[in-house]
Design an enzyme around this catalytic site. Structure first.
Site, PDB file in Angstrom:
ATOM      1  N   ASP A 102      -1.413  -0.961   5.997  1.00  0.00           N
ATOM      2  CA  ASP A 102      -1.670  -0.432   7.338  1.00  0.00           C
ATOM      3  C   ASP A 102      -3.135  -0.151   7.611  1.00  0.00           C
ATOM      4  OD1 ASP A 102      -1.794   1.724   5.520  1.00  0.00           O
ATOM      5  OD2 ASP A 102      -1.495   3.131   7.161  1.00  0.00           O
TER       6      ASP A 102
ATOM      7  N   ASN B 117      -8.447  -1.285   4.326  1.00  0.00           N
ATOM      8  CA  ASN B 117      -8.561  -1.560   2.892  1.00  0.00           C
ATOM      9  C   ASN B 117      -7.472  -2.502   2.396  1.00  0.00           C
ATOM     10  OD1 ASN B 117      -6.614   0.427   3.383  1.00  0.00           O
ATOM     11  ND2 ASN B 117      -6.805   1.272   1.339  1.00  0.00           N
TER      12      ASN B 117
ATOM     13  N   LYS C 124      -3.288  29.193  -7.950  1.00  0.00           N
ATOM     14  CA  LYS C 124      -2.174  28.268  -7.718  1.00  0.00           C
ATOM     15  C   LYS C 124      -2.496  26.962  -8.422  1.00  0.00           C
ATOM     16  CE  LYS C 124      -3.957  26.319  -3.393  1.00  0.00           C
ATOM     17  NZ  LYS C 124      -3.738  26.113  -1.942  1.00  0.00           N
TER      18      LYS C 124
ATOM     19  N   THR D 104      -0.261   4.988   1.158  1.00  0.00           N
ATOM     20  CA  THR D 104      -0.513   5.930   2.241  1.00  0.00           C
ATOM     21  C   THR D 104      -0.362   5.235   3.587  1.00  0.00           C
ATOM     22  OG1 THR D 104      -2.075   7.090   0.820  1.00  0.00           O
ATOM     23  CG2 THR D 104      -2.156   7.582   3.174  1.00  0.00           C
TER      24      THR D 104
ATOM     25  N   ASP E 240      -5.174   5.801  -4.073  1.00  0.00           N
ATOM     26  CA  ASP E 240      -4.990   7.207  -4.447  1.00  0.00           C
ATOM     27  C   ASP E 240      -5.039   7.385  -5.953  1.00  0.00           C
ATOM     28  OD1 ASP E 240      -4.778   7.949  -1.857  1.00  0.00           O
ATOM     29  OD2 ASP E 240      -2.597   7.866  -1.796  1.00  0.00           O
TER      30      ASP E 240
ATOM     31  N   ASP F 244       0.862  -1.178   0.000  1.00  0.00           N
ATOM     32  CA  ASP F 244       0.000   0.000   0.000  1.00  0.00           C
ATOM     33  C   ASP F 244       0.905   1.237   0.000  1.00  0.00           C
ATOM     34  OD1 ASP F 244      -2.342   1.570   0.251  1.00  0.00           O
ATOM     35  OD2 ASP F 244      -2.027   1.712   2.401  1.00  0.00           O
TER      36      ASP F 244
ATOM     37  N   ARG G 101      -6.026   3.902  -7.711  1.00  0.00           N
ATOM     38  CA  ARG G 101      -7.485   3.928  -7.676  1.00  0.00           C
ATOM     39  C   ARG G 101      -8.065   2.507  -7.650  1.00  0.00           C
ATOM     40  NH1 ARG G 101      -9.391   8.265  -5.349  1.00  0.00           N
ATOM     41  NH2 ARG G 101      -9.256  10.182  -6.529  1.00  0.00           N
TER      42      ARG G 101
END
Length: 1089
Positions: free
Chosen positions: A811, A814, A558, A392, A674, A390, A785
């Site tokens: 962690d 998921n 930005k 994140t 992500d 994973d 994703r």
């Protein structure tokens, strides 16, 4: 008790406060179970699992044979005691593991929740919550089930949740109740609520929900923004009410957990195979001895019947041989020793303690030690070929830090000494003093004092830079006490930028739908918020239009540098080139960059544009295109301010660990939920993706045909089908398509990045083989994703077709299905929850410990286990063959050659004696121990070291080495020539390719157009602009009654033409230097190959 018919649930019907109505559907209760056994099923299931070991079944048959007196020479006691001992030890270990699962389940099931029952809120255990119940959640409480949000303490039924247990992300998400239910905060109203929800059946899609609420003869659509999923935590919301839709094992969290399976190592499978072969060898020995008995009884034995008569049951020599066969099966059973499995379990237990005691895998900051949660997979760690990780919370800390910036052509963030030399920043480096700012964040660290000096000197460019950061965002502030600010951001990078502006004197204090309040260098300043041009994946930028206290209208923007630079005023051209160099420097350090720009707007022009915006916001057809065109119109002629550089802090040692594992030829695949840009950014930070790679293939097709074409093109590019020069070359390449040798000879480096919707097509049976082929030909694979179930499917694909040992590390909840599917599951124990740890086989606090787990503990466990098995089988064969040869001297009468007590003595002698002798020799020869004990008898010290000075010793060593090595080398060279292995074939093919020269390789290095990674890659969804300007997320006291309803963010496709033009320019530049690059890169590639 109502009997529930067995049927497939196609849609779910749930009615609030109607227990009898909901009961007839027999929905699952909220009780969860992750354990494998209970009191009644433990014995049969555990015995069934243990007898999957062939040796256990073998000894059970042997025990039955020993109960027959006609063939048994040994007591049944010698077999049943060790067999029961083995079964008992393994059962106790399994029961202990399952006890902790029961304990965890019980802890979760007994959590308290407030349920609306008969007109009042009553505390109920989670396990007693049922579908259709209305429950109350309070701040910082876990959500008990998948519930439909009805109302909350916040305006418009909003609430904030943290989904770390689901996806490992600690940034808050916003959920909102339907308008018609947002005022049901009173208990009486909730009791009278009788709405019915018709929705999708239970599934594992965390980001999708489809349903309809029927209430008061009206229909209201429901989606994922109205749902609170089990495992989430309510944050910054005093209370909320919700109706349970899915409970227990039917919640989306539990649907993604997968089943707890019995994991068996390859050593276990190998031992099963060896036992079968040894058993066949035992049968052969028994047959030989039985034939010998028959022949002996026919030719010699009958002559002794006078004083050695046959038993009554022994009718003939053939029958005597038949009985002798079974007798020898019993006598020779030690060739498959039952003590083998006891010894293996003891070894594994010892290796597990080595892991638990390893101080180099202890994380002092969190006081977390490594833990081997299973004792059966240690040697498997030394055979891992694929790691699925994973992102994140596993590779990254999910913490964004403001590191550097470029303002008006000058960089800030580096530290220089008195000789104007750049100094490396360490923990001992003094950070900037922000004491001049009473509202600063004490945890913020910045080391370049020149930026603070520029702020204090009121440098206009620097002030405008931080004013932009404080205004252009969608962050929500919360002031818990005077000066104690907490920012709630949709993505960590936005929070980092606003926090940086706060520390440099431009503090974001409050907002309403119409205003933004700052504290600029101690002075409160309120800006009128006129419009938010929100961020989305197409625009890749965000803008706000504000009116300052002087009445000037300004646009602050930005976004990604490539997007901002194409909209700059010509007057900023020189500054753009300087800033571009700074951005390249930041990107080279792995930092995430954003470009900042502003524009002064004319009052009359803005009024005209605003009327167009209000009109475009109300049209039905092509609304997004019209809004995009208006955004593009006003975002032209910008003036560049500078750029920011943010570090998404990787966990310590991640890049080094990945590099080391790659050297060990372990493939690492990143599977993350992500977005694509985020995953690629982390890939570059970890050096999994590099600018000098030959090609990075991005598969993002939306249909099966598009995905198939992209995968085929990638495979043809790698294998060189598009560059073959002759029919012969084509035939040669085709020959290697399914040859694993060719896969190993790929010298060039490729990477594959595939999106979630494309992966769904690629995992179908038609494309899964080509997906696996392309992925295995690439050095790096990143899947973004992806859903939790897709992670498990990718792992299962590799397990099924590559037959390689897989390891999954994560962690969050998921990652649970992926962890359970892999051969080995590793959980990161951090701040993102414990679901992954509870489902894992090993756990520790940091990703970097994986290197030591695999390359130290795994290698040594595998090495020790293999040596132990070789030694053990050698010992038992040597011991058992004594009885085989003794049969030729005792008339094949199945007599025992050695006393039964001697058998045990031999085993103990081999095991303990060898260990004792080893340490005794080590103690005597390599230390001063004997001298210390008996100095008069051993006046010498270190004999082993002293003997190395004798020439005769070195001569013996040389002669022994030559005699032992030369025959082995000769055999090895002959074997390579006559019977080459896979490695030999790979080496030969690589050498032949090197001799072919550059024309045979054509390793074209493709440079990316930019190394910069936009920090906006970390926004996981479209921005919150619409929510802010609508005022729905504001406190009731702060919401202005007059707010514009037409400020809705939309996307457009205007950027595509710009990207095409930029790609054309990049292609031309690449073509001009192609010849030189091809030649130099080919030689570099050959060198590293």
């Amino acid at each position: 008790m109502t009997m529930c018919p067995l049927y497939v649930e196609k849609e779910r019907h749930v009615k609030a406060n109607a227990w009898d109505y909901n009961a007839k559907f027999c929905y699952a209760d909220n009780h969860i179970k992750t354990s494998k056994y209970n009191i009644f099923t433990f014995l049969p299931i555990n015995l069934f699992e243990q007898f999957q070991r062939v040796a256990n079944g073998y000894f059970l048959v042997l025990l039955i044979l020993q109960l027959i007196p006609e063939i048994s020479s040994l007591s049944w006691f010698t077999t049943i005691v060790p067999l029961v001992l083995v079964l008992l030890v393994t059962a106790v270990k399994d029961a202990t593991d399952d006890y902790f699962r029961h304990k965890s389940d019980q802890q979760v099931n007994n959590r308290q929740s407030q349920v609306l029952i008969r007109g009042s809120l009553q505390n109920e255990k989670w396990m007693n919550v049922r579908v259709g119940d209305i429950i109350k959640l309070e701040n910082n409480q876990f959500v008990a089930a998948d519930i439909l949000l009805l109302c909350s303490s916040e305006p418009y039924g909003l609430c904030y949740i943290e989904t770390a247990e689901l996806d490992g992300e600690t940034n808050l998400k916003v959920r909102q109740a339907l308008t018609v239910t947002s005022d049901l905060g009173d208990i009486t109203k909730l009791m009278n609520f009788d709405g019915e929800v018709i929705c999708e059946p239970p599934n594992n899609k965390l980001d999708k929900f489809t349903g309809t609420l029927y209430w008061r003869d009206n229909k209201y659509p429901l989606d994922n923004d109205n749902m609170l999923l089990r495992g989430c935590v309510l944050r910054n919301t005093e209370w909320c009410f919700g109706m349970v839709i899915f409970a227990g094992l039917q919640t989306k969290l539990m649907q993604n957990c997968g089943r707890t399976t019995f994991k068996r190592t390859s050593i276990d499978k190998l031992m099963n195979t060896l036992v079968l072969w040894i058993f066949a060898f035992l049968i052969c020995m028994g047959v030989v001895l039985a034939i010998g008995n028959t022949v002996w009884e026919s030719w010699i034995g009958r002559n002794f019947q006078v004083f050695l008569p046959w038993d009554e049951s022994q009718r003939s020599a053939v029958f005597s041989g038949f009985l002798a066969f079974w007798s020898y099966i019993i006598i020779l059973n030690t060739v498959v020793p039952i003590s083998l499995y006891v010894s293996v379990e003891v070894l594994r237990l010892g290796h597990s303690y080595f892991i638990n005691w390893d101080r180099k895998m202890y994380h002092s900051q969190t006081d977390t030690a490594a833990e081997a949660r299973t004792t059966t997979l240690n040697e498997e760690l030394g055979q891992v070929e694929f790691i699925f990780s994973d992102k994140t919370g596993t590779l990254t800390q999910n913490i964004m830090v403001f590191r550097k910036c470029s303002i008006d052509g000058r960089t800030y963030g580096d530290v220089y000494n008195e000789f104007d030399q750049k100094v490396e920043i360490t923990e001992k480096t003094a950070c900037v003093d922000f004491s001049f700012n009473p509202l600063c964040d004490r945890r913020f660290r910045f080391y370049d004092s020149t930026l603070v000096e520029a702020i204090k000197l009121e440098d206009p460019a620097v002030q405008e830079f931080f004013r932009l950061l404080a205004l252009c965002h969608t962050v929500m502030p919360e002031e818990k006490s005077e000066g104690h600010l907490v920012y709630q951001a949709q993505s960590p990078d936005e929070g980092a930028l606003v926090n940086a502006a706060r520390n440099f004197g431009f503090v974001f204090r409050a907002r309403t739908p119409e205003t933004i309040t700052l504290c600029e260098m101690g002075q409160a300043v309120t800006y009128q918020l006129l419009a938010i041009l929100d961020f989305n994946n197409v625009r890749k930028r965000m803008s706000v239009i504000v009116r300052n206290p002087q009445g000037q209208i300004k646009l602050y923007s930005k976004g990604a540098d490539t997007v901002i630079f194409d909209r700059l005023d010509p007057s900023s051209e020189d500054l753009m080139y300087t800033t571009s160099e700074h951005l390249s420097e930041f990107a080279g350090e792995g930092l995430r960059t954003l470009a900042l720009a502003y524009k002064d707007l004319d009052e009359d022009d803005f009024e005209i544009w605003m009327k167009k915006l209000l009109f475009a916001s109300t049209v039905i057809e092509n609304r997004e295109d019209q809004l995009g065109a208006l955004y593009e119109e006003i975002e032209q002629g910008l003036k560049l301010l500078g750029a920011t550089a943010i570090e998404d802090k990787l966990q310590e040692g991640v890049a080094e660990t990945i590099a080391c594992l790659n050297l060990a030829d372990i493939k690492i695949w990143v599977l993350t939920g992500d977005k694509l840009e985020t995953a690629m950014n982390i890939g570059y930070s970890c050096n999994m993706l590099r600018d000098d790679m030959n090609e990075v293939f991005v598969v993002s097709g939306h249909t099966l045909q598009e995905v198939q074409q992209q995968l085929r093109s990638a495979k043809e590019h790698i294998l060189g089908l598009s560059r073959v020069g002759s029919a012969g070359d084509v035939e040669k390449t085709d020959m290697f398509l399914h040859d694993s040798v060719f896969e190993e000879t790929i010298i060039a480096e490729y990477a594959l990045v595939i999106n979630g919707h494309s992966l769904a097509h690629a995992l179908e049976p038609l494309l899964e083989h080509i997906l696996l082929d392309v992925a295995c030909l690439c050095k790096t694979v990143i899947c973004c994703r992806v859903t939790p179930m897709q992670k498990a499917q990718v792992v299962e694909l590799v397990k099924r077709h590559k037959r390689a040992i897989t390891l999954a590390i994560g962690d969050g909840a998921n990652d649970v299905s992926m962890i359970k599917t892999a051969h080995i599951g590793v959980g990161i124990s951090g701040q993102e929850g414990t679901q992954a740890v509870l489902a894992s086989d090993y756990s520790f606090a940091q990703f970097r410990y994986l290197q030591r787990l695999l390359l130290v503990h795994g290698r040594w466990s595998y090495f020790r286990m293999c040596n132990f098995l070789c030694y053990f089988f050698y010992k038992n064969f040597a011991f058992t063959l004594v009885h085989f040869w003794y049969g030729f001297f005792c008339g094949f009468s199945a007599q025992i050659g050695l006393d039964k007590h001697y058998w045990t003595a031999v085993n103990h002698l081999f095991i303990w004696g060898s260990v004792t002798v080893y340490f005794a020799i080590l103690f005597a020869m390599q230390s001063n121990g004997m001298f210390g004990i008996l100095p008069s008898n051993f006046p010498f010290v270190g004999t082993a070291r002293s003997c190395l000075s004798e020439q005769s010793v070195w001569l013996v060593i040389l002669l022994t080495t030559v005699v032992c090595v030369v025959p082995g080398l000769a055999v090895s060279f002959l074997r390579v020539d006559l019977f080459p292995t896979l490695t030999d074939k790979v080496r030969h093919l690589q050498q032949s390719r090197k001799r072919e020269g550059p024309q045979g390789q054509n390793l074209r290095r493709v440079r990316r157009t930019s190394s910069r990674r936009s920090a906006y890659a970390f926004s996981h969804q479209q921005g919150y602009g619409e929510l802010i300007t609508s005022g729905k997320n504001m406190r009731a006291s702060a919401v202005s009654s007059a707010h514009s309803p037409g400020r809705t963010p939309h996307s457009s496709n205007w950027i595509e033409n710009m990207l095409k033009r930029k790609n054309e320019v990049s292609s031309f530049l690449i073509f001009t230097v192609k010849t030189h690059l091809d030649s130099s890169r080919y030689h570099v590639g050959q060198y590293y190959a």
